[in-house]
Motif scaffolding. Structure first.
Motif, PDB file in Angstrom:
ATOM      1  N   ALA A   1       0.832  -1.202   0.000  1.00 39.93           N
ATOM      2  CA  ALA A   1       0.000   0.000   0.000  1.00 39.93           C
ATOM      3  C   ALA A   1       0.867   1.254   0.000  1.00 39.93           C
ATOM      4  CB  ALA A   1      -0.925  -0.014   1.215  1.00 39.93           C
ATOM      5  N   LEU A   2       1.938   1.244   0.765  1.00 38.52           N
ATOM      6  CA  LEU A   2       2.858   2.377   0.796  1.00 38.52           C
ATOM      7  C   LEU A   2       3.537   2.569  -0.558  1.00 38.52           C
ATOM      8  CD1 LEU A   2       4.110   4.520   2.681  1.00 38.52           C
ATOM      9  CD2 LEU A   2       5.900   2.860   3.176  1.00 38.52           C
ATOM     10  N   LEU A   3       3.949   1.462  -1.173  1.00 41.23           N
ATOM     11  CA  LEU A   3       4.554   1.521  -2.504  1.00 41.23           C
ATOM     12  C   LEU A   3       3.569   2.085  -3.523  1.00 41.23           C
ATOM     13  CD1 LEU A   3       6.856   0.716  -4.502  1.00 41.23           C
ATOM     14  CD2 LEU A   3       5.695  -1.470  -4.717  1.00 41.23           C
ATOM     15  N   SER A   4       2.310   1.675  -3.429  1.00 38.07           N
ATOM     16  CA  SER A   4       1.296   2.164  -4.361  1.00 38.07           C
ATOM     17  C   SER A   4       1.094   3.666  -4.222  1.00 38.07           C
ATOM     18  CB  SER A   4      -0.019   1.428  -4.125  1.00 38.07           C
ATOM     19  OG  SER A   4      -1.048   2.005  -4.882  1.00 38.07           O
ATOM     20  N   CYS A   5       0.983   4.136  -3.002  1.00 37.58           N
ATOM     21  CA  CYS A   5       0.780   5.575  -2.790  1.00 37.58           C
ATOM     22  C   CYS A   5       1.991   6.371  -3.257  1.00 37.58           C
ATOM     23  CB  CYS A   5       0.501   5.843  -1.312  1.00 37.58           C
ATOM     24  SG  CYS A   5      -1.074   5.174  -0.761  1.00 37.58           S
ATOM     25  N   THR A   6       3.189   5.885  -2.946  1.00 38.05           N
ATOM     26  CA  THR A   6       4.411   6.562  -3.386  1.00 38.05           C
ATOM     27  C   THR A   6       4.493   6.580  -4.911  1.00 38.05           C
ATOM     28  OG1 THR A   6       5.525   5.826  -1.381  1.00 38.05           O
ATOM     29  CG2 THR A   6       6.916   6.572  -3.182  1.00 38.05           C
ATOM     30  N   HIS A   7       4.157   5.465  -5.526  1.00 40.12           N
ATOM     31  CA  HIS A   7       4.184   5.365  -6.988  1.00 40.12           C
ATOM     32  C   HIS A   7       3.216   6.370  -7.622  1.00 40.12           C
ATOM     33  CE1 HIS A   7       4.242   3.608 -10.966  1.00 40.12           C
ATOM     34  NE2 HIS A   7       2.942   3.446 -10.897  1.00 40.12           N
ATOM     35  N   ASN A   8       2.028   6.496  -7.054  1.00 44.68           N
ATOM     36  CA  ASN A   8       1.050   7.436  -7.601  1.00 44.68           C
ATOM     37  C   ASN A   8       1.534   8.876  -7.491  1.00 44.68           C
ATOM     38  OD1 ASN A   8      -0.636   5.347  -8.256  1.00 44.68           O
ATOM     39  ND2 ASN A   8      -1.838   5.505  -6.397  1.00 44.68           N
ATOM     40  N   VAL A   9       2.185   9.219  -6.386  1.00 45.75           N
ATOM     41  CA  VAL A   9       2.719  10.578  -6.220  1.00 45.75           C
ATOM     42  C   VAL A   9       3.852  10.829  -7.222  1.00 45.75           C
ATOM     43  CG1 VAL A   9       4.002  12.065  -4.634  1.00 45.75           C
ATOM     44  CG2 VAL A   9       2.019  10.798  -3.821  1.00 45.75           C
ATOM     45  N   VAL A  10       4.720   9.839  -7.418  1.00 43.67           N
ATOM     46  CA  VAL A  10       5.825   9.994  -8.365  1.00 43.67           C
ATOM     47  C   VAL A  10       5.297  10.160  -9.786  1.00 43.67           C
ATOM     48  CG1 VAL A  10       7.769   8.768  -9.425  1.00 43.67           C
ATOM     49  CG2 VAL A  10       7.559   8.856  -6.949  1.00 43.67           C
ATOM     50  N   ILE A  11       4.291   9.379 -10.146  1.00 40.57           N
ATOM     51  CA  ILE A  11       3.711   9.515 -11.493  1.00 40.57           C
ATOM     52  C   ILE A  11       3.092  10.900 -11.673  1.00 40.57           C
ATOM     53  CG2 ILE A  11       1.794   8.755 -12.944  1.00 40.57           C
ATOM     54  CD1 ILE A  11       2.483   5.968 -12.367  1.00 40.57           C
ATOM     55  N   TRP A  12       2.359  11.355 -10.658  1.00 37.93           N
ATOM     56  CA  TRP A  12       1.765  12.690 -10.757  1.00 37.93           C
ATOM     57  C   TRP A  12       2.851  13.738 -10.947  1.00 37.93           C
ATOM     58  CZ3 TRP A  12       2.409  16.838  -7.377  1.00 37.93           C
ATOM     59  CH2 TRP A  12       1.653  17.957  -7.688  1.00 37.93           C
ATOM     60  N   ALA A  13       3.919  13.656 -10.167  1.00 37.21           N
ATOM     61  CA  ALA A  13       5.003  14.634 -10.273  1.00 37.21           C
ATOM     62  C   ALA A  13       5.707  14.528 -11.623  1.00 37.21           C
ATOM     63  CB  ALA A  13       5.999  14.437  -9.134  1.00 37.21           C
ATOM     64  N   ALA A  14       5.919  13.312 -12.096  1.00 41.09           N
ATOM     65  CA  ALA A  14       6.630  13.123 -13.367  1.00 41.09           C
ATOM     66  C   ALA A  14       5.797  13.627 -14.547  1.00 41.09           C
ATOM     67  CB  ALA A  14       6.979  11.654 -13.563  1.00 41.09           C
ATOM     68  N   LEU A  15       4.528  13.331 -14.541  1.00 43.34           N
ATOM     69  CA  LEU A  15       3.693  13.708 -15.678  1.00 43.34           C
ATOM     70  C   LEU A  15       3.292  15.174 -15.654  1.00 43.34           C
ATOM     71  CD1 LEU A  15       1.454  10.544 -16.066  1.00 43.34           C
ATOM     72  CD2 LEU A  15       3.603  11.108 -17.197  1.00 43.34           C
ATOM     73  N   SER A  16       3.358  15.806 -14.491  1.00 43.50           N
ATOM     74  CA  SER A  16       3.026  17.229 -14.427  1.00 43.50           C
ATOM     75  C   SER A  16       4.259  18.110 -14.605  1.00 43.50           C
ATOM     76  CB  SER A  16       2.348  17.554 -13.097  1.00 43.50           C
ATOM     77  OG  SER A  16       3.251  17.369 -12.023  1.00 43.50           O
ATOM     78  N   GLY A  17       5.433  17.481 -14.748  1.00 44.37           N
ATOM     79  CA  GLY A  17       6.659  18.236 -14.978  1.00 44.37           C
ATOM     80  C   GLY A  17       7.254  18.838 -13.730  1.00 44.37           C
TER      81      GLY A  17
ATOM     82  N   MET B   1       9.237  17.239 -11.495  1.00 47.84           N
ATOM     83  CA  MET B   1      10.347  16.425 -10.990  1.00 47.84           C
ATOM     84  C   MET B   1      11.641  17.230 -11.036  1.00 47.84           C
ATOM     85  SD  MET B   1       9.150  13.505 -10.081  1.00 47.84           S
ATOM     86  CE  MET B   1      10.448  12.319 -10.035  1.00 47.84           C
ATOM     87  N   PRO B   2      12.528  17.024 -10.061  1.00 53.00           N
ATOM     88  CA  PRO B   2      13.849  17.679 -10.115  1.00 53.00           C
ATOM     89  C   PRO B   2      14.633  17.204 -11.342  1.00 53.00           C
ATOM     90  CG  PRO B   2      13.445  16.701  -7.949  1.00 53.00           C
ATOM     91  CD  PRO B   2      12.343  16.250  -8.849  1.00 53.00           C
ATOM     92  N   PRO B   3      15.591  17.998 -11.809  1.00 52.85           N
ATOM     93  CA  PRO B   3      16.353  17.640 -13.026  1.00 52.85           C
ATOM     94  C   PRO B   3      17.078  16.298 -12.915  1.00 52.85           C
ATOM     95  CG  PRO B   3      16.795  19.907 -12.392  1.00 52.85           C
ATOM     96  CD  PRO B   3      15.944  19.319 -11.317  1.00 52.85           C
ATOM     97  N   ARG B   4      17.482  15.903 -11.715  1.00 59.64           N
ATOM     98  CA  ARG B   4      18.209  14.638 -11.595  1.00 59.64           C
ATOM     99  C   ARG B   4      17.320  13.430 -11.870  1.00 59.64           C
ATOM    100  NH1 ARG B   4      18.420  16.120  -5.730  1.00 59.64           N
ATOM    101  NH2 ARG B   4      16.700  15.001  -4.791  1.00 59.64           N
ATOM    102  N   PHE B   5      15.995  13.624 -11.879  1.00 56.84           N
ATOM    103  CA  PHE B   5      15.070  12.542 -12.206  1.00 56.84           C
ATOM    104  C   PHE B   5      14.489  12.726 -13.606  1.00 56.84           C
ATOM    105  CE2 PHE B   5      14.701  12.668  -7.498  1.00 56.84           C
ATOM    106  CZ  PHE B   5      15.232  11.412  -7.257  1.00 56.84           C
ATOM    107  N   SER B   6      15.275  13.251 -14.514  1.00 54.49           N
ATOM    108  CA  SER B   6      14.792  13.518 -15.865  1.00 54.49           C
ATOM    109  C   SER B   6      14.446  12.237 -16.620  1.00 54.49           C
ATOM    110  CB  SER B   6      15.837  14.313 -16.645  1.00 54.49           C
ATOM    111  OG  SER B   6      17.025  13.556 -16.753  1.00 54.49           O
ATOM    112  N   PHE B   7      14.984  11.099 -16.176  1.00 55.14           N
ATOM    113  CA  PHE B   7      14.652   9.833 -16.837  1.00 55.14           C
ATOM    114  C   PHE B   7      13.199   9.443 -16.605  1.00 55.14           C
ATOM    115  CE2 PHE B   7      16.154   8.806 -12.628  1.00 55.14           C
ATOM    116  CZ  PHE B   7      15.289   7.822 -12.183  1.00 55.14           C
TER     117      PHE B   7
END
Length: 111
Positions: A5-21, A23-29
């Motif tokens: 459940a923790l992994l799922s919530c973290t994953h959803n936040v990362v996807i939101w941040a990645a797709l909304s632009g 993310m910090p430059p070091r996570f450009s991948f």
């Protein structure tokens, strides 16, 4: 189960941040490349399937009945907790499926 459940919530936040632009430059991948979108989609489907299994497992486990005979490693305790986790996993399952659908439908707009 809690870690999933923790992994799922973290994953959803990362996807939101990645797709909304956001993310910090070091996570450009994790940017909006076709590879990253495919990886996000695949991981989201994988997490949804794991949550589906956990939801069904704890839902069935919450239907246990106490018995009078002592059986090693059989305890019918915390029925409410098992049902609560089953419902929580079910909600996260649908959230991940919805996220996967949104990624799939909007992949052309995201690239």
């Amino acid at each position: 189960s809690f870690l999933t459940a923790l992994l799922s919530c973290t994953h959803n936040v990362v996807i939101w941040a990645a797709l909304s632009g956001r993310m910090p430059p070091r996570f450009s991948f994790l940017a909006k490349s076709p590879f990253a979108l495919g990886a996000h989609f695949g991981i989201t489907i994988g997490i949804a399937m794991i949550l589906s299994v956990l939801s069904r497992y704890f839902g069935q486990l919450s239907k246990c009945e106490p018995i009078d005979v002592y059986v090693r490693q059989y305890a019918c305790q915390s029925i409410g907790g098992m049902m609560s986790y089953s419902i929580f996993a079910f909600l996260l399952y649908w959230l991940n499926l919805l996220l996967a659908l949104l990624i799939l439908r909007g992949k052309d707009d995201l690239e």
